[in-house]
Design a protein around this motif. Structure first.
Motif, PDB file in Angstrom:
ATOM      1  N   ALA A 104       0.830  -1.206   0.000  1.00  0.00           N
ATOM      2  CA  ALA A 104       0.000   0.000   0.000  1.00  0.00           C
ATOM      3  C   ALA A 104       0.868   1.261   0.000  1.00  0.00           C
ATOM      4  O   ALA A 104       0.507   2.262  -0.609  1.00  0.00           O
ATOM      5  CB  ALA A 104      -0.929  -0.009   1.208  1.00  0.00           C
ATOM      6  N   ALA A 105       2.012   1.199   0.682  1.00  0.00           N
ATOM      7  CA  ALA A 105       2.919   2.353   0.742  1.00  0.00           C
ATOM      8  C   ALA A 105       3.773   2.478  -0.511  1.00  0.00           C
ATOM      9  O   ALA A 105       4.416   3.499  -0.722  1.00  0.00           O
ATOM     10  CB  ALA A 105       3.813   2.251   1.970  1.00  0.00           C
ATOM     11  N   GLY A 106       3.802   1.433  -1.328  1.00  0.00           N
ATOM     12  CA  GLY A 106       4.589   1.469  -2.562  1.00  0.00           C
ATOM     13  C   GLY A 106       6.078   1.314  -2.332  1.00  0.00           C
ATOM     14  O   GLY A 106       6.880   1.870  -3.085  1.00  0.00           O
ATOM     15  N   GLY A 156       7.799   5.270   4.352  1.00  0.00           N
ATOM     16  CA  GLY A 156       6.609   5.380   3.507  1.00  0.00           C
ATOM     17  C   GLY A 156       5.436   5.880   4.321  1.00  0.00           C
ATOM     18  O   GLY A 156       5.506   5.987   5.549  1.00  0.00           O
ATOM     19  N   ARG A 157       4.341   6.183   3.617  1.00  0.00           N
ATOM     20  CA  ARG A 157       3.137   6.669   4.287  1.00  0.00           C
ATOM     21  C   ARG A 157       1.922   5.957   3.706  1.00  0.00           C
ATOM     22  O   ARG A 157       1.857   5.713   2.504  1.00  0.00           O
ATOM     23  CB  ARG A 157       2.974   8.178   4.077  1.00  0.00           C
ATOM     24  N   ILE A 158       0.948   5.670   4.598  1.00  0.00           N
ATOM     25  CA  ILE A 158      -0.340   5.144   4.156  1.00  0.00           C
ATOM     26  C   ILE A 158      -1.441   5.895   4.903  1.00  0.00           C
ATOM     27  O   ILE A 158      -1.194   6.477   5.959  1.00  0.00           O
ATOM     28  CB  ILE A 158      -0.485   3.619   4.389  1.00  0.00           C
ATOM     29  N   GLU A 205       4.483   5.410   8.156  1.00  0.00           N
ATOM     30  CA  GLU A 205       3.682   6.351   8.929  1.00  0.00           C
ATOM     31  C   GLU A 205       2.229   6.295   8.458  1.00  0.00           C
ATOM     32  O   GLU A 205       1.953   6.220   7.264  1.00  0.00           O
ATOM     33  CB  GLU A 205       4.225   7.766   8.736  1.00  0.00           C
ATOM     34  N   VAL A 206       1.310   6.310   9.411  1.00  0.00           N
ATOM     35  CA  VAL A 206      -0.119   6.343   9.095  1.00  0.00           C
ATOM     36  C   VAL A 206      -0.601   7.783   9.241  1.00  0.00           C
ATOM     37  O   VAL A 206      -0.469   8.383  10.299  1.00  0.00           O
ATOM     38  CB  VAL A 206      -0.917   5.410  10.030  1.00  0.00           C
ATOM     39  N   VAL A 207      -1.142   8.340   8.147  1.00  0.00           N
ATOM     40  CA  VAL A 207      -1.628   9.714   8.138  1.00  0.00           C
ATOM     41  C   VAL A 207      -3.154   9.706   7.997  1.00  0.00           C
ATOM     42  O   VAL A 207      -3.732   8.757   7.484  1.00  0.00           O
ATOM     43  CB  VAL A 207      -0.996  10.552   7.005  1.00  0.00           C
ATOM     44  N   ARG A 208      -3.763  10.775   8.442  1.00  0.00           N
ATOM     45  CA  ARG A 208      -5.240  10.852   8.371  1.00  0.00           C
ATOM     46  C   ARG A 208      -5.739  11.228   7.022  1.00  0.00           C
ATOM     47  O   ARG A 208      -5.263  11.718   6.163  1.00  0.00           O
ATOM     48  CB  ARG A 208      -5.755  11.853   9.396  1.00  0.00           C
TER      49      ARG A 208
END
Length: 150
Positions: free
Chosen positions: A87-89, A105-107, A147-150
């Motif tokens: 999902a983060a690529g 990465g970020r998701i 990292e999980v972002v909103r």
């Protein structure tokens, strides 16, 4: 001396194998061959059951080997870390990740809930709420360095 008989209980073998790409080479062959099961029979059945998935996606599998050397197996969803990295690529997660390090990465929360829905289909998580599975996914993402972002 009494004759020695084989095992009288079922044996469980846990493997992670690429969907549709199982072959009798390691890790499948040695894991099953040492238990007296024909690896080729398992590979044919596993590849048939996972033909609908994208080839190469790692699939968790629990194989139950009976005393008569017959077997059955249950496939599960891909590992959570694999789904997060996809999902983060990214190809690889962080080898070591501390609180101050930059994320690899970020998701988004949407990705987290989609992964949680996939993981909730597993038999071991069937009674667990979606929120609890999502919290577990977020914890795994932190471990991988995403990292999980909103």
């Amino acid at each position: 001396m009494a004759a020695r008989s084989g095992p009288t209980r079922n044996i469980l073998v846990k493997l992670i194998v690429g969907a549709g790409t199982a072959s009798p080479s390691p890790p499948v062959g040695p894991a099953l061959g040492s238990k007296g099961v024909k690896a080729m029979d398992f590979c044919k059945e596993f590849n048939a059951r996972t033909a609908h998935l994208t080839p190469g996606i790692p699939v968790s599998c629990v194989i139950t080997i009976r005393p008569d050397r017959s077997f059955s197996f249950e496939t599960k969803s891909p590992p959570t870390a694999f789904l997060i990295m996809r999902a983060a690529g990214i190809e690889k997660g962080a080898a070591r990740y501390a609180a101050g390090d930059p994320p690899v990465g970020r998701i988004s929360l949407k990705h987290v809930y989609e992964i949680a829905k996939i993981k909730q289909k597993d038999s071991q998580l069937s009674g667990v709420s979606l929120e609890a599975v999502a919290r577990s996914v977020i914890a795994t993402a932190k471990t991988v360095g995403v990292e999980v972002v909103r």
